[in-house]
Write an enzyme that holds these catalytic residues in place. Sequence first.
Site, mmCIF file in Angstrom:
data_model
loop_
_atom_site.group_PDB
_atom_site.id
_atom_site.type_symbol
_atom_site.label_atom_id
_atom_site.label_comp_id
_atom_site.label_asym_id
_atom_site.label_seq_id
_atom_site.Cartn_x
_atom_site.Cartn_y
_atom_site.Cartn_z
ATOM 1 N N ARG A 87 0.837 -1.208 0.000
ATOM 2 C CA ARG A 87 0.000 0.000 0.000
ATOM 3 C C ARG A 87 0.868 1.253 0.000
ATOM 4 N NH1 ARG A 87 -4.369 -0.408 4.541
ATOM 5 N NH2 ARG A 87 -4.741 1.731 3.903
ATOM 6 N N ASN B 104 -8.272 8.602 7.121
ATOM 7 C CA ASN B 104 -7.290 8.166 6.130
ATOM 8 C C ASN B 104 -5.893 8.141 6.729
ATOM 9 O OD1 ASN B 104 -9.455 8.151 4.421
ATOM 10 N ND2 ASN B 104 -8.939 10.093 3.428
ATOM 11 N N HIS C 39 -7.048 7.208 12.576
ATOM 12 C CA HIS C 39 -6.578 5.833 12.361
ATOM 13 C C HIS C 39 -5.083 5.754 12.104
ATOM 14 C CE1 HIS C 39 -10.947 4.663 11.038
ATOM 15 N NE2 HIS C 39 -10.820 4.861 12.343
ATOM 16 N N CYS D 98 12.818 -3.232 15.278
ATOM 17 C CA CYS D 98 12.866 -1.918 15.891
ATOM 18 C C CYS D 98 14.326 -1.519 16.168
ATOM 19 C CB CYS D 98 12.102 -1.962 17.214
ATOM 20 S SG CYS D 98 12.352 -0.547 18.270
ATOM 21 N N CYS E 144 14.756 -1.365 20.190
ATOM 22 C CA CYS E 144 14.748 -2.518 21.116
ATOM 23 C C CYS E 144 14.828 -3.852 20.403
ATOM 24 C CB CYS E 144 13.465 -2.484 21.976
ATOM 25 S SG CYS E 144 12.010 -3.129 21.100
ATOM 26 N N GLY F 214 -16.665 11.454 1.707
ATOM 27 C CA GLY F 214 -15.973 10.283 1.155
ATOM 28 C C GLY F 214 -15.814 9.154 2.144
ATOM 29 N N THR F 215 -16.870 8.923 2.940
ATOM 30 C CA THR F 215 -16.805 7.798 3.872
ATOM 31 C C THR F 215 -18.129 7.054 3.891
ATOM 32 O OG1 THR F 215 -16.387 7.110 6.168
ATOM 33 C CG2 THR F 215 -17.438 9.254 5.864
ATOM 34 N N SER F 216 -18.015 5.721 4.003
ATOM 35 C CA SER F 216 -19.219 4.880 4.032
ATOM 36 C C SER F 216 -19.893 4.952 5.395
ATOM 37 C CB SER F 216 -18.844 3.430 3.702
ATOM 38 O OG SER F 216 -17.810 3.004 4.594
HETATM 39 C C1 BV8 Z 1 -12.502 0.323 18.274
HETATM 40 C C2 BV8 Z 1 -6.804 0.234 9.379
HETATM 41 C C3 BV8 Z 1 -12.683 0.002 20.619
HETATM 42 C C4 BV8 Z 1 -5.934 1.278 8.857
HETATM 43 C C5 BV8 Z 1 -9.175 0.511 9.660
HETATM 44 C C6 BV8 Z 1 -16.531 -6.238 17.051
HETATM 45 C C7 BV8 Z 1 -15.275 -6.438 17.616
HETATM 46 C C8 BV8 Z 1 -14.327 -5.417 17.705
HETATM 47 C C9 BV8 Z 1 -14.646 -4.155 17.239
HETATM 48 C C10 BV8 Z 1 -15.900 -3.974 16.676
HETATM 49 C C11 BV8 Z 1 -16.850 -4.981 16.585
HETATM 50 N N1 BV8 Z 1 -17.960 -4.479 15.986
HETATM 51 C C12 BV8 Z 1 -17.759 -3.183 15.708
HETATM 52 C C13 BV8 Z 1 -16.520 -2.872 16.139
HETATM 53 C C14 BV8 Z 1 -15.884 -1.585 16.051
HETATM 54 C C15 BV8 Z 1 -15.038 -1.569 14.768
HETATM 55 C C16 BV8 Z 1 -15.964 -1.262 13.611
HETATM 56 O O1 BV8 Z 1 -16.485 -0.177 13.538
HETATM 57 N N2 BV8 Z 1 -16.170 -2.244 12.704
HETATM 58 C C17 BV8 Z 1 -17.063 -1.976 11.581
HETATM 59 C C18 BV8 Z 1 -16.528 -2.635 10.319
HETATM 60 C C19 BV8 Z 1 -18.467 -2.445 11.956
HETATM 61 N N3 BV8 Z 1 -14.107 -0.480 14.999
HETATM 62 C C20 BV8 Z 1 -12.907 -0.736 15.544
HETATM 63 O O2 BV8 Z 1 -12.467 -1.851 15.782
HETATM 64 C C21 BV8 Z 1 -12.116 0.502 15.901
HETATM 65 N N4 BV8 Z 1 -11.638 0.385 17.245
HETATM 66 O O3 BV8 Z 1 -13.698 0.362 18.142
HETATM 67 O O4 BV8 Z 1 -11.853 0.186 19.497
HETATM 68 C C22 BV8 Z 1 -12.939 -1.477 20.712
HETATM 69 C C23 BV8 Z 1 -11.891 -2.297 21.081
HETATM 70 C C24 BV8 Z 1 -12.141 -3.663 21.208
HETATM 71 C C25 BV8 Z 1 -13.428 -4.189 20.980
HETATM 72 C C26 BV8 Z 1 -14.473 -3.337 20.572
HETATM 73 C C27 BV8 Z 1 -14.236 -1.988 20.431
HETATM 74 C C28 BV8 Z 1 -10.924 0.635 14.969
HETATM 75 C C29 BV8 Z 1 -11.409 1.173 13.644
HETATM 76 C C30 BV8 Z 1 -10.225 1.414 12.701
HETATM 77 C C31 BV8 Z 1 -10.001 0.173 11.909
HETATM 78 N N5 BV8 Z 1 -8.957 0.432 10.934
HETATM 79 N N6 BV8 Z 1 -8.163 0.433 8.821
HETATM 80 C C32 BV8 Z 1 -5.732 0.971 7.401
HETATM 81 O O5 BV8 Z 1 -5.300 -0.157 7.091
HETATM 82 O O6 BV8 Z 1 -6.032 1.881 6.612
HETATM 83 S S1 BV8 Z 1 -10.757 0.659 9.060
HETATM 84 C C33 BV8 Z 1 -10.810 1.212 7.471
HETATM 85 O O7 BV8 Z 1 -12.177 1.656 7.268
HETATM 86 C C34 BV8 Z 1 -9.947 2.438 7.178
HETATM 87 O O8 BV8 Z 1 -9.261 2.918 8.310
HETATM 88 C C35 BV8 Z 1 -10.965 3.486 6.749
HETATM 89 O O9 BV8 Z 1 -10.544 4.715 7.165
HETATM 90 C C36 BV8 Z 1 -12.180 3.049 7.466
HETATM 91 C C37 BV8 Z 1 -13.468 3.626 6.943
HETATM 92 O O10 BV8 Z 1 -13.583 3.336 5.548
HETATM 93 P P1 BV8 Z 1 -13.931 4.598 4.583
HETATM 94 O O11 BV8 Z 1 -12.851 5.605 4.735
HETATM 95 O O12 BV8 Z 1 -15.320 5.050 4.855
HETATM 96 O O13 BV8 Z 1 -13.779 3.960 3.139
HETATM 97 P P2 BV8 Z 1 -14.902 3.120 2.351
HETATM 98 O O14 BV8 Z 1 -14.216 2.475 1.191
HETATM 99 O O15 BV8 Z 1 -15.661 2.275 3.319
HETATM 100 O O16 BV8 Z 1 -15.923 4.227 1.806
HETATM 101 C C38 BV8 Z 1 -15.493 5.181 0.849
HETATM 102 C C39 BV8 Z 1 -16.733 5.978 0.450
HETATM 103 O O17 BV8 Z 1 -16.309 7.015 -0.442
HETATM 104 C C40 BV8 Z 1 -17.759 5.157 -0.300
HETATM 105 O O18 BV8 Z 1 -19.027 5.372 0.313
HETATM 106 C C41 BV8 Z 1 -17.740 5.722 -1.719
HETATM 107 O O19 BV8 Z 1 -19.039 5.788 -2.288
HETATM 108 C C42 BV8 Z 1 -17.223 7.105 -1.510
HETATM 109 N N7 BV8 Z 1 -16.454 7.646 -2.627
HETATM 110 C C43 BV8 Z 1 -15.628 6.979 -3.481
HETATM 111 N N8 BV8 Z 1 -15.066 7.868 -4.332
HETATM 112 C C44 BV8 Z 1 -15.510 9.100 -3.975
HETATM 113 C C45 BV8 Z 1 -16.398 8.969 -2.895
HETATM 114 N N9 BV8 Z 1 -17.020 10.023 -2.318
HETATM 115 C C46 BV8 Z 1 -16.755 11.242 -2.825
HETATM 116 N N10 BV8 Z 1 -15.907 11.460 -3.854
HETATM 117 C C47 BV8 Z 1 -15.275 10.419 -4.460
HETATM 118 N N11 BV8 Z 1 -14.440 10.664 -5.485
HETATM 119 ZN ZN ZN Z 2 11.063 -1.330 20.033
#
Ligand code: BV8
Ligand code: ZN
Length: 261
Positions: A74, A106, A123, A157, A160, A197-199
């Site tokens: 990536r 992002n 994130h 690292c 360490c 730009g987020t789902s």
């Molecule tokens: C947390 C890593 C507390 C970085 C990402 C069960 C167990 C554990 C957790 C959960 C659970 N159920 C729910 C959760 C919480 C979970 C969550 O929300 N899951 C979802 C899927 C239901 N969240 C977490 O785990 C978060 N931490 O809650 O901690 C906790 C701790 C333990 C237990 C419970 C809770 C951590 C969330 C971060 C995860 N990391 N990625 C990387 O590799 O990049 S998530 C990933 O999705 C990215 O980070 C990204 O930022 C994020 C959101 O995606 P979007 O940015 O919205 O992108 P997407 O493609 O989805 O949408 C793009 C949109 O743009 C589309 O709608 C499209 O139509 C539109 N578009 C496209 N082109 C354009 C446009 N719009 C305008 N113009 C254009 N040109």
């Molecule tokens: Zn270290």
Amino acid sequence: MDRQASDKIAALAEQMLGEKRVCALTGAGVSRESGVPTFRDEDGLWKKFRPEELANVQAFLSNPVRVWEWYDWRRQLIADVTPNPGHVALAELEQLVSHFVLITQNVDNLHRQAGSRDVIELHGNIRRNKCFDCNTVFQLESQESRLEFVPGELPRCPACGGRLRPDVVWFGENLPAEAIDRAWSEAERCDVFFSIGTSAIVYPAAALPQVAKAAGAFLVEVNLKATELTPFADVVFHEESGHVLPLIVTALKSARREAQA
Ligand code: BV8
Ligand code: ZN
């Protein structure tokens, strides 16, 4: 752009005049026009790879090299991308609005490259590494982390000897407390909140527009497709952010001129 859309934009610009507080939450869609794949679109990252296999701690512990190589891939993907007009418009908005905060999901660093200064990275940032064992953070360009990446081996690292990982937030991991706390309090106090730009399905980031709306903010969605947030928005633009955001900036500049005339 049809009359109705330009009226929507002019009315929105009026909302941002004077001593107003404006927040913008961005997701992968805002970077798509720079050539960065999103996650859940037809050509998105999650279509080729299962996030469960890659973007979580268990995946890293069971196969660290596979996860590292995915992020390295990536990083190569975004090594030469540049900010698009949507990123640039958001950097301009920061100068035009009396209190503007950019909250991003992002990890591609494009908002900072476009000139945005007050950026809350919910994130993390793929241009940083972090030690899984001692939590030391390294900028990719920094000396300490100039890594000879040996294929098949996990970089170590420099501090360490522990396991290096990208400094991003994985599923199941808490977001950086300072980032989410600040984003939450800004959402609670703003007059206008943009979701761009987020789902709107990954929490706690996806809660921020709801928090703003519940606190009385004017909620704007700029997203190609409808999302779960769409019914709650006061105004919706199902168009490309790189097209709509510059129009909003232009309308705000002329509204400011008229207000000063
Ligand atoms: C947390 C890593 C507390 C970085 C990402 C069960 C167990 C554990 C957790 C959960 C659970 N159920 C729910 C959760 C919480 C979970 C969550 O929300 N899951 C979802 C899927 C239901 N969240 C977490 O785990 C978060 N931490 O809650 O901690 C906790 C701790 C333990 C237990 C419970 C809770 C951590 C969330 C971060 C995860 N990391 N990625 C990387 O590799 O990049 S998530 C990933 O999705 C990215 O980070 C990204 O930022 C994020 C959101 O995606 P979007 O940015 O919205 O992108 P997407 O493609 O989805 O949408 C793009 C949109 O743009 C589309 O709608 C499209 O139509 C539109 N578009 C496209 N082109 C354009 C446009 N719009 C305008 N113009 C254009 N040109
Ligand atoms: Zn270290």
